[in-house]
Design an enzyme around this catalytic site. Structure first.
Site, PDB file in Angstrom:
ATOM      1  N   HIS A 135       0.833  -1.192   0.000  1.00 24.31           N
ATOM      2  CA  HIS A 135       0.000   0.000   0.000  1.00 24.31           C
ATOM      3  C   HIS A 135       0.874   1.251   0.000  1.00 24.31           C
ATOM      4  CE1 HIS A 135      -3.982  -1.850   1.752  1.00 24.31           C
ATOM      5  NE2 HIS A 135      -3.559  -2.473   0.660  1.00 24.31           N
ATOM      6  N   GLU A 158      17.781   3.870 -14.448  1.00 27.54           N
ATOM      7  CA  GLU A 158      18.677   2.785 -14.060  1.00 27.54           C
ATOM      8  C   GLU A 158      17.959   1.662 -13.328  1.00 27.54           C
ATOM      9  OE1 GLU A 158      22.291   0.658 -13.558  1.00 27.54           O
ATOM     10  OE2 GLU A 158      21.663   2.255 -14.933  1.00 27.54           O
ATOM     11  N   HIS A 208      -5.061   2.473  -4.703  1.00 25.25           N
ATOM     12  CA  HIS A 208      -4.961   1.380  -3.728  1.00 25.25           C
ATOM     13  C   HIS A 208      -3.505   0.991  -3.475  1.00 25.25           C
ATOM     14  CE1 HIS A 208      -6.583  -2.853  -2.437  1.00 25.25           C
ATOM     15  NE2 HIS A 208      -5.397  -2.634  -1.922  1.00 25.25           N
ATOM     16  N   GLU A 292      16.355  -2.816 -41.497  1.00 28.33           N
ATOM     17  CA  GLU A 292      16.921  -3.030 -42.834  1.00 28.33           C
ATOM     18  C   GLU A 292      16.034  -2.411 -43.906  1.00 28.33           C
ATOM     19  OE1 GLU A 292      18.389  -7.063 -43.755  1.00 28.33           O
ATOM     20  OE2 GLU A 292      17.835  -7.556 -41.698  1.00 28.33           O
ATOM     21  N   SER A 425      12.480  -5.476 -35.370  1.00 35.17           N
ATOM     22  CA  SER A 425      13.402  -6.067 -36.342  1.00 35.17           C
ATOM     23  C   SER A 425      13.585  -7.541 -36.040  1.00 35.17           C
ATOM     24  CB  SER A 425      14.752  -5.345 -36.284  1.00 35.17           C
ATOM     25  OG  SER A 425      15.729  -6.002 -37.069  1.00 35.17           O
ATOM     26  N   SER A 426      14.018  -8.289 -37.051  1.00 32.38           N
ATOM     27  CA  SER A 426      14.312  -9.706 -36.842  1.00 32.38           C
ATOM     28  C   SER A 426      15.601  -9.881 -36.043  1.00 32.38           C
ATOM     29  CB  SER A 426      14.422 -10.436 -38.185  1.00 32.38           C
ATOM     30  OG  SER A 426      15.421  -9.837 -38.990  1.00 32.38           O
ATOM     31  N   ASP A 485      10.136  -1.952 -45.312  1.00 29.91           N
ATOM     32  CA  ASP A 485      10.438  -2.063 -46.738  1.00 29.91           C
ATOM     33  C   ASP A 485       9.918  -3.377 -47.319  1.00 29.91           C
ATOM     34  OD1 ASP A 485      13.311  -3.932 -47.142  1.00 29.91           O
ATOM     35  OD2 ASP A 485      12.576  -3.410 -45.155  1.00 29.91           O
TER      36      ASP A 485
END
Length: 526
Positions: A135, A158, A208, A292, A425-426, A485
């Site tokens: 709480h 951080e 709460h 890419e 991205s992959s 793309d």
């Protein structure tokens, strides 16, 4: 302390157990620990006024975690006066096995925490080892900063590193559920929040407090301290007029059509700064970028990053073999190669299991990595290892991230317009952070709010974009503008409801005729 018969306590039927089991060392030690934590959390303001509670599983290596006993602090009593014998003991399914004896007058009879059903839901859905219900004032006030918000978001702090699965550059998202008159009525809404936010380790309850869980009591306590710190920081930044949810924590932006962190809507962008060839809908507060062919030339990945990883894989594995990071990479690769061998994937070769054949193992691992890179496979095992290899390259200044010249200016423009920008991205999240943190234009991570990789799904699958939309907590997927793309990715994102623009850059693959998407050749056109 009493071993209870099969009667109802707080409406829950109790079970029975032997006295020896209930007084085992694991249970006795957890009783002591729980009473100590109650007193400590009282001094922190987390469980004052008899509020708040803690539940910890009694760790025993001989008992599977899902079956371990749960010890829970009582409700409605002074937490700073807790003693080991004051705790309830529950079975894994929630049956009460032991209850404390009543305290002398004027103390109330003992009562198990009203949060018990909520705790059990966290144990069930997240296999937690401990749950803390605080709480603390910070956890209450932070839900009031924007009464309409269903989430708390913060980045570039951080202490985010203390939250499981998060790093400094990540955006921490904590769902907010509405309060109810009785805590046990929160169970359903908390379960929905846990399901909707699979990476979350906490749920805020408006006006709460907060529920926090971890794999152990140490993990839960560490995260609780970090969460309260971050909430306090957000409140103080808000008081200073600063935005805690953006990377640079600059002044809260009040942009026409865009909600700032305080929930207000205003105009404070100079005339003309939002003019562009392709307009962003006023509700599109998020931009999701591919790398890419969108922010970075294809040649940088194919001619620089991939060859660097291929040429250095054996050296990296040999130099870091005993590190936990590399051991985890090897574990993922083994699992992937086993699947590849079973499916007859070309280039997959068996990996020796004997650590004494370390060099043979490294050679076999490298052979599999070579084949995976050659096939340009978008799999987590490969991407994670590549990220660690590239990390070494950046540290040694052997690599420098490349982005198009329009990218830094576009990122800054969007950032100062109150738009949050994410990368999908992959490549692994680590690889993404390395590119944008070490570019030919300096560190651009300041203007990015988060990173997504294939752990959310394949980029050509609609479900991946649904996952991202849910993670960002948007009311409508169309609030996200995706720039890529790749035509197939554009189709998948569009099917998920996102707005889509296709990036046309030198070296990108040609698009089908009548593809139906808007195109740009520079991000500054947005």
């Amino acid at each position: 302390m009493a071993v209870a018969p099969a009667v109802a306590v707080n409406g829950v039927k109790m079970g029975t157990s032997s006295q020896a089991y209930l007084e085992s060392k694991a249970v006795v030690d957890t009783r002591v620990l729980l009473s100590q934590l109650c007193r400590q959390f009282y001094t922190l303001g987390w469980v004052s006024g008899t509020g708040g509670s803690i539940a910890i599983k009694a760790h025993d290596d001989s008992v599977p975690k899902p079956q371990q006993l749960i010890l829970m602090s009582p409700s409605g009593v002074q937490k700073e006066r807790m003693e080991p014998e004051d705790m309830y003991v529950l079975s894994a399914n929630g049956s009460f096995l032991s209850s404390p004896s009543p305290k002398p007058y004027p103390h109330k009879p003992p009562k198990c925490s009203d949060s018990a059903p909520v705790f059990l839901k966290a144990y069930e859905m997240r296999n937690a080892g401990a749950v803390i219900h605080s709480h603390g004032m910070e956890s209450c006030l932070v839900t009031m900063l924007n009464p309409l918000s269903k989430e708390f978001r913060i980045t570039h702090m951080e202490m985010i590193k203390g939250i499981q699965g998060h790093g400094y550059y990540d955006e921490l998202v904590v769902p907010i559920i509405e309060n109810t008159a009785y805590e046990n009525e929160l169970t359903d809404s908390l379960a929905k929040a846990i399901e909707a936010y699979p990476k979350a380790t906490a749920v805020l309850v408006r006006n709460h407090g907060i529920y926090i869980w971890g794999e152990s009591w140490i993990s839960a306590k560490t995260q609780a301290e970090c969460y309260h710190y971050l909430f306090d920081a957000a409140i103080k930044l808000h008081q200073l007029g600063l935005d805690w949810s953006t990377p640079n924590h600059g002044p809260i932006q009040k942009v026409k059509g865009y909600l700032g962190s305080n929930g207000s809507v205003d105009v404070s962008v100079k005339a003309g700064t939002m003019d562009s060839d392709v307009k962003i809908d006023p509700l599109q507060r998020y931009i999701l970028l591919d790398i890419e062919g969108t922010t970075t030339p294809m040649s940088f990945v194919t001619d620089v990053l991939f060859p660097y990883a291929r040429d250095n894989v054996e050296r990296h594995l040999s130099a870091t073999y005993d590190s936990p990071e590399t051991q985890e990479d090897i574990k993922l690769l083994r699992s992937q190669v086993q699947d590849d061998l079973a499916q007859g994937v070309i280039g997959a070769v068996p990996i020796p299991l004997d650590d004494e054949r370390k060099q043979e193992m490294i050679v076999a691992l490298a052979a599999n990595v070579y084949a995976m890179i050659k096939a340009d496979r978008k799999i987590t095992a490969l991407k994670q290892l590549q990220g660690h290899i590239w990390q070494t390259g950046y540290k040694k200044n052997e690599l420098k991230g490349i982005v198009y010249e329009d990218v830094p200016e576009a990122l800054k423009k969007w950032h100062f317009s109150g738009i949050k920008v994410y990368i999908y991205s992959s490549g692994s999240r680590l690889a993404q952070r390395l590119i944008f943190g070490n570019t030919n234009y300096g560190d651009l991570r300041l203007y990015l709010s988060g990173f997504f990789d294939t752990t959310v799904g394949n980029k050509r699958e609609t479900r991946s974009y649904v996952e991202i939309s849910e993670s960002l907590g948007v009311d409508e997927p169309s609030n996200i503008l995706f720039v890529t793309d790749v035509y197939q990715e554009a189709v998948a994102a569009k099917a998920a409801g996102l707005e889509v623009i296709i990036s046309v850059r030198p070296g990108n693959a040609p698009l089908p005729e009548n593809h139906g998407f808007r195109t740009i050749s520079s991000l500054l056109e947005i």
